[in-house]
Structure formats: structure tokens, C-alpha cells
Design an enzyme around this catalytic site. Structure first.
Site, PDB file in Angstrom:
ATOM      1  CG  MET A   1      -1.846   1.192   1.319  1.00 23.00           C
ATOM      2  SD  MET A   1      -2.986   1.116   2.717  1.00 23.00           S
ATOM      3  CE  MET A   1      -4.261   0.052   2.063  1.00 23.00           C
TER       4      MET A   1
ATOM      5  CG  HIS B   1      -2.574  -4.455   0.266  1.00 21.23           C
ATOM      6  ND1 HIS B   1      -3.258  -3.512  -0.461  1.00 21.23           N
ATOM      7  CD2 HIS B   1      -3.399  -5.540   0.317  1.00 21.23           C
ATOM      8  CE1 HIS B   1      -4.433  -3.987  -0.824  1.00 21.23           C
ATOM      9  NE2 HIS B   1      -4.549  -5.222  -0.370  1.00 21.23           N
TER      10      HIS B   1
ATOM     11  CG  ASP C   1      14.503   5.849   7.495  1.00 20.77           C
ATOM     12  OD1 ASP C   1      13.735   6.635   6.925  1.00 20.77           O
ATOM     13  OD2 ASP C   1      14.699   4.682   7.107  1.00 20.77           O
TER      14      ASP C   1
ATOM     15  CG  ASP D   1      14.689  -0.689   8.498  1.00 20.88           C
ATOM     16  OD1 ASP D   1      14.832   0.387   7.896  1.00 20.88           O
ATOM     17  OD2 ASP D   1      14.863  -0.827   9.717  1.00 20.88           O
TER      18      ASP D   1
ATOM     19  CG  LEU E   1      19.098   6.159   5.974  1.00 23.24           C
ATOM     20  CD1 LEU E   1      18.292   7.417   6.266  1.00 23.24           C
ATOM     21  CD2 LEU E   1      20.543   6.334   6.422  1.00 23.24           C
TER      22      LEU E   1
ATOM     23  CG  ASP F   1      22.609  -5.485   2.847  1.00 27.42           C
ATOM     24  OD1 ASP F   1      21.622  -4.766   2.617  1.00 27.42           O
ATOM     25  OD2 ASP F   1      23.539  -5.649   2.031  1.00 27.42           O
TER      26      ASP F   1
END
Length: 323
Positions: free
Chosen positions: A51, A122, A247, A291, A299, A306
Site C-alpha cells: 500500500m 499488502h 530515517d 527496512d 538507512l 542487509d
């Protein structure tokens, strides 16, 4: 009269051309060179945003991908990858129908009969819809921070007599059109109410009853099926709310689920339980909801995994499974 008809014809041709170009919303990552075949799956990998998502904002020379830096990395390691673009705010069924058309385009481009679908947020139910309607197109489904059982944020917004109409007006007439314009797909539909219903716990329960899957167990304390008729299911998620104070967008978004659930067993948007689907690779990464797709601009916490490498490892997992 002839001039008038000519003008109308030109306008009509312009609209038709624009509409046709709007349908070309998939983007293939093509590397200048490959470094290995570590991620070279048998079938192409198609990524689907959640979304308020997008394939890319801006242009190739100056812009930002939703799955930030992930597709180019996979391509460098041998994968055939595509970023799809469905409506940023719509029902799972409408987004799913849009996605089916793009999957068919990917099949036509690659000559492969199936695709590996990876959906964030979503997009979990969006990719599930594709399997329900066109199972022959699907090699695997992978949910990342996906709302398979919904998020109470949707229910709370729908139940609130103030936030519900305000959010619908803002998204339907401002935020949604800006997103579709910035992602060069201005002709897609926007409907905040249908989107909220689809990501709510109540709406997700109705969707799961209508389109049952063995990958979802009766409760999230149990494991769903790992595969069904040659199609494989995977999922993972994070359980962090704040990972990098720089962030600010991520920090703002990641306050939603803690408010809704009054606990921290979520990625800031989706509860851990909701994301369990098929083989749960891991459900406690130190990652927030954004993330998980390497946003914003990569960030994250210095000790967090990672995200780019997580997708690379998953592509290798699909490869080893013969997918």
C-alpha cells in the site's frame, strides 16, 4: 468540420497512446554485467509493492525504487527480475487483476511459463489472488512483512468516524494521484476505503475464507504448508520499530502498529502473527516495515541484516529448490 474532426482524432490518438504506455508498468532490471549465477532462478522473479507503494518514483537517472537496490543486485547475480506496479491503494482483488496482466507480460517477455512472486505488505494478499485465479502462473509466493491476516491499523481507521472519511478524501484526491503521477502510472484507480478493508483484520479474514490456501495455518502458532501442487510458499518479517533516527519517514510510519497493538511484536505496521505464511524463514529480523525493502535509502540499524543480501539469499533458496 474537417479541422474539428482532425483535432478530435489527434486528441483521441494522444489519449490512446498515453493509455497504452500506462499499461507498460513493469520494469526489468538489466545489469551491465553479471558477477555470478548465485541468484539465477529457473523462473523470473516479480516484485510487488504494498500500500502506498510504487515501482519507481522519478526517472531512471534520478529516482528511487520501492525495493531499493534489490533488483539490480539480484540481476548482477544472475536473476531475471521485474518490478511490477499495481494501484498504490485499492482492494486486493483489483490489485491482483492488475498484477495478472503484468505476470502475463513477464511470461511473454521471458518465455517462461511461471514466475516467482515476492510481495511486501499488502502485496501478500495481492500475490495470493494471482495464485487463486491463475495457479498455473505461479512457481512460488513469498511474503515480506505481509498482511496475510491483516493489520488492526486498517480496522481502527475504518471504525473511526473522523479518520475514515478524512483519510479517504486525502488519499483518493491528493496522495494517491500524486503517487501515480510520480510513478508514471496516472490512469490506475485509487480507493482508500477498499484498500483499508483489504488490509484490515476483518477484511483479510474474509479474503482468506474466499481464497483459502494451505500456506496459512488455522492459527499463527502453527505452521502452514510449505508447498502445494508444485508451488512453494515462504515468508519473513522484522520486529523493530526504530532502527535509525535519521530515517524520519520510517520512524513516523513505524509508530502505527505499536499504537494499534500496544506491544512491540511487530515491524511498526504489521504484527508478526499476520506475516506467517508457508515456510517462515525468520520472523524477528531487526528491521522495520520499510527496512524490509531497504527504504528509505538503505538507512537502518548498524547491527541489522542487509535487506539486499536477504533477497539475494532467498533467490538462491529458490534456485536450489528448482524454482
Amino acid at each position: 468540420m474537417k479541422k474539428g474532426l482532425l483535432f478530435i482524432s489527434i486528441i483521441g490518438l494522444s489519449i490512446a497512446t498515453q493509455s497504452a504506455s500506462a499499461l507498460n508498468v513493469i520494469q526489468q532490471a538489466i545489469p551491465s554485467s553479471t558477477t555470478s549465477d548465485y541468484a539465477k532462478t529457473q523462473y523470473p522473479i516479480a516484485f510487488v509493492h504494498g500500500m502506498f507503494g510504487f515501482e519507481r518514483l522519478g526517472f531512471e537517472s534520478f529516482g528511487m525504487d520501492y525495493f531499493y537496490q534489490i533488483l539490480p543486485d539480484l540481476a548482477r547475480h544472475g536473476a531475471t527480475t521485474f518490478a511490477t506496479q499495481v494501484s498504490p491503494v485499492e482492494s486486493s482483488e483489483i490489485r491482483g487483476e492488475q498484477l495478472i496482466g503484468q505476470v502475463e507480460e513477464i511470461i511473454a517477455i521471458t518465455g517462461k511459463p511461471k514466475v516467482n512472486l515476492i510481495g511486501h505488505s499488502h502485496a501478500g494478499s495481492t500475490i495470493r489472488y494471482v495464485e487463486a485465479i491463475k495457479p498455473e502462473y505461479v512457481a512460488s509466493l513469498t511474503g515480506v512483512g505481509a498482511t496475510f491476516r491483516g493489520s488492526r491499523i486498517g480496522d481502527m481507521t475504518l471504525e473511526n468516524p473522523v479518520t475514515n472519511p478524512i483519510s479517504s478524501i486525502m488519499v483518493d484526491h491528493l496522495v494517491g494521484p500524486i503517487l501515480t503521477w510520480a510513478s508514471h502510472n496516472p490512469y490506475t484507480t485509487i480507493n482508500m476505503h477498499r484498500g483499508l478493508v483489504s488490509v484490515s483484520e476483518a477484511g483479510s479474514a474474509e479474503f482468506n475464507a474466499k481464497y483459502p490456501t494451505p500456506a496459512l495455518a488455522s492459527s499463527c502458532d502453527q505452521n502452514g504448508a510449505y508447498s502445494n501442487q508444485g508451488r512453494y510458499y515462504y515468508s519473513w518479517t522484522g520486529t523493530a520499530q526504530v532502527t535509525n533516527v535519521l530515517d524520519v519517514i520510517d520512524m513516523a510510519i513505524s509508530t502505527l502498529a505499536p499504537i494499534a497493538y500496544r506491544n512491540l511484536d511487530n515491524d511498526g505496521v504489521v504484527p508478526r502473527c499476520s506475516t506467517h505464511f508457508g515456510k517462515v524463514i525468520r520472523d524477528d529480523y531487526k528491521l522495520t516495515h520499510l527496512d524490509e525493502i531497504n527504504l528509505v535509502l538503505g538507512l537502518r540499524d548498524v547491527f541489522a541484516p542487509d535487506p539486499v543480501s536477504l533477497y539475494r539469499q532467498h533467490a538462491n533458496r529458490l534456485k536450489l529448490q528448482g524454482l
